[in-house]
Design an enzyme around this catalytic site. Structure first.
Site, mmCIF file in Angstrom:
data_model
loop_
_atom_site.group_PDB
_atom_site.id
_atom_site.type_symbol
_atom_site.label_atom_id
_atom_site.label_comp_id
_atom_site.label_asym_id
_atom_site.label_seq_id
_atom_site.Cartn_x
_atom_site.Cartn_y
_atom_site.Cartn_z
ATOM 1 N N ASN A 11 0.859 -1.199 0.000
ATOM 2 C CA ASN A 11 0.000 0.000 0.000
ATOM 3 C C ASN A 11 0.889 1.240 0.000
ATOM 4 O O ASN A 11 1.710 1.433 0.907
ATOM 5 C CB ASN A 11 -0.893 -0.052 1.250
ATOM 6 C CG ASN A 11 -1.835 1.130 1.324
ATOM 7 O OD1 ASN A 11 -1.419 2.273 1.128
ATOM 8 N ND2 ASN A 11 -3.090 0.893 1.628
ATOM 9 N N HIS A 14 0.879 6.284 1.855
ATOM 10 C CA HIS A 14 1.587 7.263 2.671
ATOM 11 C C HIS A 14 2.737 7.962 1.948
ATOM 12 O O HIS A 14 3.254 8.969 2.438
ATOM 13 C CB HIS A 14 1.998 6.664 4.006
ATOM 14 C CG HIS A 14 0.770 6.396 4.832
ATOM 15 N ND1 HIS A 14 -0.242 7.332 4.948
ATOM 16 C CD2 HIS A 14 0.344 5.308 5.506
ATOM 17 C CE1 HIS A 14 -1.214 6.822 5.679
ATOM 18 N NE2 HIS A 14 -0.889 5.593 6.022
ATOM 19 N N HIS A 47 -5.646 3.587 -1.728
ATOM 20 C CA HIS A 47 -6.991 3.915 -1.232
ATOM 21 C C HIS A 47 -7.328 5.342 -1.649
ATOM 22 O O HIS A 47 -6.709 6.297 -1.169
ATOM 23 C CB HIS A 47 -6.974 3.772 0.297
ATOM 24 C CG HIS A 47 -8.310 3.979 0.954
ATOM 25 N ND1 HIS A 47 -8.487 3.846 2.309
ATOM 26 C CD2 HIS A 47 -9.526 4.311 0.454
ATOM 27 C CE1 HIS A 47 -9.749 4.089 2.624
ATOM 28 N NE2 HIS A 47 -10.399 4.382 1.512
ATOM 29 N N ARG A 49 -9.501 7.980 -0.967
ATOM 30 C CA ARG A 49 -10.507 8.354 0.042
ATOM 31 C C ARG A 49 -11.381 9.486 -0.468
ATOM 32 O O ARG A 49 -10.961 10.280 -1.305
ATOM 33 C CB ARG A 49 -9.801 8.791 1.339
ATOM 34 C CG ARG A 49 -9.103 7.656 2.067
ATOM 35 C CD ARG A 49 -8.585 8.136 3.410
ATOM 36 N NE ARG A 49 -9.665 8.310 4.358
ATOM 37 C CZ ARG A 49 -9.975 7.439 5.321
ATOM 38 N NH1 ARG A 49 -9.261 6.361 5.500
ATOM 39 N NH2 ARG A 49 -10.984 7.664 6.124
ATOM 40 N N ARG A 53 -7.255 12.682 0.967
ATOM 41 C CA ARG A 53 -6.177 13.126 1.867
ATOM 42 C C ARG A 53 -4.806 12.590 1.446
ATOM 43 O O ARG A 53 -3.794 13.163 1.799
ATOM 44 C CB ARG A 53 -6.475 12.742 3.314
ATOM 45 C CG ARG A 53 -6.380 11.273 3.599
ATOM 46 C CD ARG A 53 -6.539 10.979 5.074
ATOM 47 N NE ARG A 53 -7.892 11.199 5.547
ATOM 48 C CZ ARG A 53 -8.397 10.606 6.629
ATOM 49 N NH1 ARG A 53 -7.637 9.808 7.359
ATOM 50 N NH2 ARG A 53 -9.624 10.813 7.010
ATOM 51 N N GLU A 74 -8.626 0.420 -3.231
ATOM 52 C CA GLU A 74 -9.447 0.454 -2.010
ATOM 53 C C GLU A 74 -10.399 1.629 -2.095
ATOM 54 O O GLU A 74 -9.977 2.753 -2.421
ATOM 55 C CB GLU A 74 -8.553 0.661 -0.784
ATOM 56 C CG GLU A 74 -8.022 -0.609 -0.216
ATOM 57 C CD GLU A 74 -7.191 -0.324 1.007
ATOM 58 O OE1 GLU A 74 -7.417 0.702 1.679
ATOM 59 O OE2 GLU A 74 -6.303 -1.120 1.278
ATOM 60 N N THR A 105 -8.611 3.328 8.373
ATOM 61 C CA THR A 105 -9.829 2.512 8.327
ATOM 62 C C THR A 105 -9.984 1.773 9.659
ATOM 63 O O THR A 105 -9.216 0.871 9.966
ATOM 64 C CB THR A 105 -9.746 1.508 7.150
ATOM 65 O OG1 THR A 105 -9.205 2.189 6.021
ATOM 66 C CG2 THR A 105 -11.105 0.955 6.821
ATOM 67 N N GLU A 155 -11.039 -9.498 2.845
ATOM 68 C CA GLU A 155 -9.788 -9.141 3.512
ATOM 69 C C GLU A 155 -10.117 -9.004 4.993
ATOM 70 O O GLU A 155 -10.979 -8.200 5.378
ATOM 71 C CB GLU A 155 -9.223 -7.833 2.953
ATOM 72 C CG GLU A 155 -7.905 -7.471 3.641
ATOM 73 C CD GLU A 155 -7.119 -6.390 2.922
ATOM 74 O OE1 GLU A 155 -7.159 -6.322 1.677
ATOM 75 O OE2 GLU A 155 -6.466 -5.596 3.619
ATOM 76 N N HIS A 198 -3.897 -4.614 7.804
ATOM 77 C CA HIS A 198 -4.050 -3.450 8.675
ATOM 78 C C HIS A 198 -3.168 -3.570 9.909
ATOM 79 O O HIS A 198 -3.368 -4.469 10.725
ATOM 80 C CB HIS A 198 -5.493 -3.174 9.121
ATOM 81 C CG HIS A 198 -5.709 -1.697 9.336
ATOM 82 N ND1 HIS A 198 -5.300 -1.045 10.480
ATOM 83 C CD2 HIS A 198 -6.225 -0.750 8.531
ATOM 84 C CE1 HIS A 198 -5.583 0.230 10.366
ATOM 85 N NE2 HIS A 198 -6.144 0.447 9.194
HETATM 86 N N1 PXP Z 1 -6.025 -3.184 4.010
HETATM 87 C C1 PXP Z 1 -6.986 -2.242 4.056
HETATM 88 C C2 PXP Z 1 -8.346 -2.607 3.555
HETATM 89 C C3 PXP Z 1 -6.712 -0.939 4.525
HETATM 90 O O1 PXP Z 1 -7.687 -0.015 4.577
HETATM 91 C C4 PXP Z 1 -5.397 -0.630 4.915
HETATM 92 C C5 PXP Z 1 -5.072 0.763 5.365
HETATM 93 O O2 PXP Z 1 -5.234 1.633 4.302
HETATM 94 C C6 PXP Z 1 -4.421 -1.641 4.820
HETATM 95 C C7 PXP Z 1 -4.768 -2.913 4.381
HETATM 96 C C8 PXP Z 1 -3.000 -1.388 5.175
HETATM 97 O O3 PXP Z 1 -2.881 -1.083 6.519
HETATM 98 P P1 PXP Z 1 -1.516 -0.508 7.065
HETATM 99 O O4 PXP Z 1 -1.266 0.770 6.355
HETATM 100 O O5 PXP Z 1 -1.767 -0.341 8.525
HETATM 101 O O6 PXP Z 1 -0.463 -1.539 6.767
#
Ligand code: PXP
Length: 251
Positions: A11, A14, A47, A49, A53, A74, A105, A155, A198
């Site tokens: 992901n 960030h 993602h 959003r 953001r 996402e 999330t 998931e 997550h």
């Molecule tokens: N899976 C989903 C569905 C999420 O919303 C997120 C956070 O955006 C993640 C995985 C990844 O989580 P993390 O950034 O805490 O590794």
């Protein structure tokens, strides 16, 4: 069961968070996605959003054009996001709950209360050839609802487990991991592909890799944080090694 290969979805939200802090074009999340793929990522997750953001509309379009591995989009289950997904045609759409005030999330989708709405959206995405995933709590009720909605993938939200470990709540962490273990086994029985994510770090990724029914982990925040210190390729290599080590103990 013999454990299939465990995919790592990276992901890159960030990278966009840091870029947006200054309003310019650097650092570019697409560059991070390409580097992650070069370093062994099996897919890229982003993602979009509602409040934009981090990832923006043009990031999603650029990611789709630029990357050679599956794009996991996402998104909240809204008309606006469905329209963007139908236009973007990602490999998969992971439907997540979204609240404006949350930092990330915070929980799984309300697949019971939102059942009928989610069923319509899942069908629409499926008709367009997009694989639909539902981000759910690791519970039997949520899995039954996911089956009824017709989602080929779930998931499992690992946040409560990871939070309990972070706060040193060993009994709660064991309980939460037990829920994930049982839910992964149930998803397999139901014929639903099981992913998880997550809050995962090296230790939790190693541990969850021991559950043979889970075939994909989606990890962002921790990996990007590590990348600041050791670089993204090295952070990914360490994550891959942790997952492979955990997978050896699957069963
Ligand atoms: N899976 C989903 C569905 C999420 O919303 C997120 C956070 O955006 C993640 C995985 C990844 O989580 P993390 O950034 O805490 O590794």
């Amino acid at each position: 069961m013999s454990a299939p290969f465990l995919r790592l979805g990276v992901n890159i939200d960030h990278v966009a968070t840091v870029r947006n802090a200054r309003g310019g074009a650097h650092p570019d999340p697409v560059r991070a996605a390409l580097l992650a793929i070069e370093a062994g990522a099996d897919g890229i997750t982003a993602h979009l959003r509602e409040d934009r953001r981090h990832i923006r509309d043009e990031d999603m379009a650029r990611l789709k054009r630029a990357i050679s591995k599956p794009l996991n989009f996402e998104m909240a289950a809204t008309d606006e996001m469905v329209a963007i997904a139908l236009h973007t045609r990602p490999h998969a759409s992971c439907l997540v709950p979204e609240k404006r005030s949350e930092r990330t999330t915070e929980g799984g989708l309300d697949v019971i209360g939102g059942h009928d709405h989610l069923k319509i959206i899942a069908a629409e995405l499926k008709r367009a050839g997009v694989r639909v995933s539902l981000f759910i709590e690791p519970s039997m009720e949520a899995l039954d609802a996911a089956l009824s909605i017709g989602a080929p993938i779930v998931e499992l939200h690992t946040g409560s487990w990871c939070d309990a470990l972070f706060h040193g709540e060993a009994a709660k962490a064991d309980h939460e991991f037990g829920r994930i273990r049982v839910a992964a086994a149930r998803a397999y029985e139901l014929g639903i592909e099981c992913h998880a994510g997550h809050g995962l770090d090296f230790d939790t990724a190693r541990k969850i890799a021991s559950l043979p029914q889970i075939v994909e982990l989606n990890i962002g925040h921790f990996l990007m944080g590590e990348a600041m210190f050791i670089g993204l390729p090295k952070a990914l290599a360490q994550m891959r090694a942790a997952m492979d080590e955990g997978r050896q103990h699957a069963g």
